[in-house]
Design a protein around this motif. Sequence first.
Motif, PDB file in Angstrom:
ATOM      1  N   ALA A   1      51.508  77.736  39.125  1.00 46.56           N
ATOM      2  CA  ALA A   1      51.577  78.163  41.131  1.00 46.56           C
ATOM      3  C   ALA A   1      52.171  79.475  40.153  1.00 46.56           C
ATOM      4  N   VAL A   2      53.259  79.713  39.424  1.00 46.99           N
ATOM      5  CA  VAL A   2      53.479  80.961  39.298  1.00 46.99           C
ATOM      6  C   VAL A   2      52.894  82.434  39.863  1.00 46.99           C
ATOM      7  N   VAL A   3      52.046  82.170  38.649  1.00 42.57           N
ATOM      8  CA  VAL A   3      50.376  82.625  38.864  1.00 42.57           C
ATOM      9  C   VAL A   3      49.910  83.238  39.962  1.00 42.57           C
TER      10      VAL A   3
ATOM     11  N   THR B   1      51.565  87.111  46.359  1.00 39.87           N
ATOM     12  CA  THR B   1      53.100  88.145  46.534  1.00 39.87           C
ATOM     13  C   THR B   1      52.462  89.867  46.464  1.00 39.87           C
ATOM     14  N   VAL B   2      51.766  90.554  45.064  1.00 46.83           N
ATOM     15  CA  VAL B   2      51.435  91.383  44.635  1.00 46.83           C
ATOM     16  C   VAL B   2      50.371  91.665  45.780  1.00 46.83           C
ATOM     17  N   ILE B   3      49.075  90.684  45.989  1.00 48.14           N
ATOM     18  CA  ILE B   3      48.034  91.777  47.250  1.00 48.14           C
ATOM     19  C   ILE B   3      48.477  91.125  49.006  1.00 48.14           C
TER      20      ILE B   3
ATOM     21  N   GLY C   1      50.523  91.302  55.748  1.00 48.81           N
ATOM     22  CA  GLY C   1      50.900  91.765  54.642  1.00 48.81           C
ATOM     23  C   GLY C   1      52.434  91.563  54.231  1.00 48.81           C
ATOM     24  N   GLY C   2      53.421  91.628  55.497  1.00 45.54           N
ATOM     25  CA  GLY C   2      54.872  91.476  55.378  1.00 45.54           C
ATOM     26  C   GLY C   2      54.655  89.537  55.344  1.00 45.54           C
ATOM     27  N   ILE C   3      54.164  88.705  56.040  1.00 41.00           N
ATOM     28  CA  ILE C   3      54.283  87.805  55.984  1.00 41.00           C
ATOM     29  C   ILE C   3      53.884  87.291  55.034  1.00 41.00           C
ATOM     30  N   MET C   4      52.551  87.646  54.808  1.00 45.31           N
ATOM     31  CA  MET C   4      51.569  87.048  53.312  1.00 45.31           C
ATOM     32  C   MET C   4      52.923  87.283  51.980  1.00 45.31           C
ATOM     33  N   ALA C   5      53.223  88.129  52.226  1.00 44.15           N
ATOM     34  CA  ALA C   5      54.089  88.852  50.552  1.00 44.15           C
ATOM     35  C   ALA C   5      55.455  87.816  50.655  1.00 44.15           C
ATOM     36  N   MET C   6      56.655  87.555  51.412  1.00 44.63           N
ATOM     37  CA  MET C   6      57.925  87.690  51.798  1.00 44.63           C
ATOM     38  C   MET C   6      57.063  85.365  51.686  1.00 44.63           C
ATOM     39  N   GLY C   7      56.509  85.087  52.563  1.00 42.57           N
ATOM     40  CA  GLY C   7      55.684  83.884  51.998  1.00 42.57           C
ATOM     41  C   GLY C   7      55.861  83.442  50.949  1.00 42.57           C
ATOM     42  N   ALA C   8      54.520  84.072  50.473  1.00 43.02           N
ATOM     43  CA  ALA C   8      54.546  83.861  48.547  1.00 43.02           C
ATOM     44  C   ALA C   8      55.418  83.967  47.896  1.00 43.02           C
ATOM     45  N   LYS C   9      56.124  84.741  48.046  1.00 42.76           N
ATOM     46  CA  LYS C   9      57.299  85.300  47.261  1.00 42.76           C
ATOM     47  C   LYS C   9      58.981  83.982  47.763  1.00 42.76           C
TER      48      LYS C   9
ATOM     49  N   TRP D   1      57.978  80.848  47.992  1.00 35.94           N
ATOM     50  CA  TRP D   1      57.918  79.721  47.681  1.00 35.94           C
ATOM     51  C   TRP D   1      57.267  79.738  46.170  1.00 35.94           C
ATOM     52  N   LEU D   2      57.198  80.881  45.907  1.00 34.23           N
ATOM     53  CA  LEU D   2      57.795  81.151  44.246  1.00 34.23           C
ATOM     54  C   LEU D   2      59.717  80.892  43.915  1.00 34.23           C
ATOM     55  N   VAL D   3      60.213  81.078  44.642  1.00 38.64           N
ATOM     56  CA  VAL D   3      61.599  81.243  44.497  1.00 38.64           C
ATOM     57  C   VAL D   3      61.447  79.435  44.497  1.00 38.64           C
ATOM     58  N   ASP D   4      60.972  79.279  45.524  1.00 35.50           N
ATOM     59  CA  ASP D   4      61.182  77.520  46.158  1.00 35.50           C
ATOM     60  C   ASP D   4      60.797  76.727  44.217  1.00 35.50           C
TER      61      ASP D   4
END
Length: 164
Positions: free
Chosen positions: A105-107, A113-115, A135-143, A145-148
Motif C-alpha cells: 500500500a505504501v509503495v 503521489t509521485v506520478i 495532477g494536484g488532485i491525484m498527488a494530494m489524494g494519494a498523499k 491516503w498514504l498519510v491515513d
Amino acid sequence: MSLAFSISRRLMSMDDTSWRRHANPWSVYSRMTLLPLFALAVWSRVWIGWWSLAAIACVIAWTWLNPRLFQLPRHEDGWAAKAVQGERIWLEGPPEAVVARHERAVVVLGSATVIGTIVLGWGLVTLNLSATIFGGIMAMGAKLWLVDRMTFVHDAIASDHERA
C-alpha cells in the motif's frame, strides 16, 4: 524505504521535538495547503513574472517551518498524531512484520503521489490547467491516503507493544 521518503527525510531534518510538534493537528491540516500554494506560486509567474520566485520561496519556507511552528499536541491519540507517528516509524524503519503488512500500500500510494506530482509539474511548466488540476488532485489524494495508511502503521506498532 523508498528514495522519495529518504529525500524527504533528509530535506526536512526533523528532530524529536519537531516530530512531536508536527503531530499537532494544526500542523497536519495546515500542511494540506502546501501543494495548492506551491502550484499557485509557480503559476503566478504569468501574473507577476520573476516575483513568483519570492512566492515559491515563501512556500518552501512554510514547508520547513510548519512542523516546527505549532505547540506540542494536547493529545497524541487522534488521527493526525497517529498519522505523524506512523510516518516517523515508517521513515525510521519499522519491524519487518509491519513492513510486510503495509509495504504494498505504501509503495502504490507513494508511486501515485509521485506520478500525480509529475503530472502537476508538467501542467505548471506548460501552463496546462487541466493537467495541473488533475495532477494536484491525484498527488494530494494519494498523499492523504498514504498519510491515513500511516495511522495503521502506528496502530500495528502500538498493538505489537501491547502484546509484548
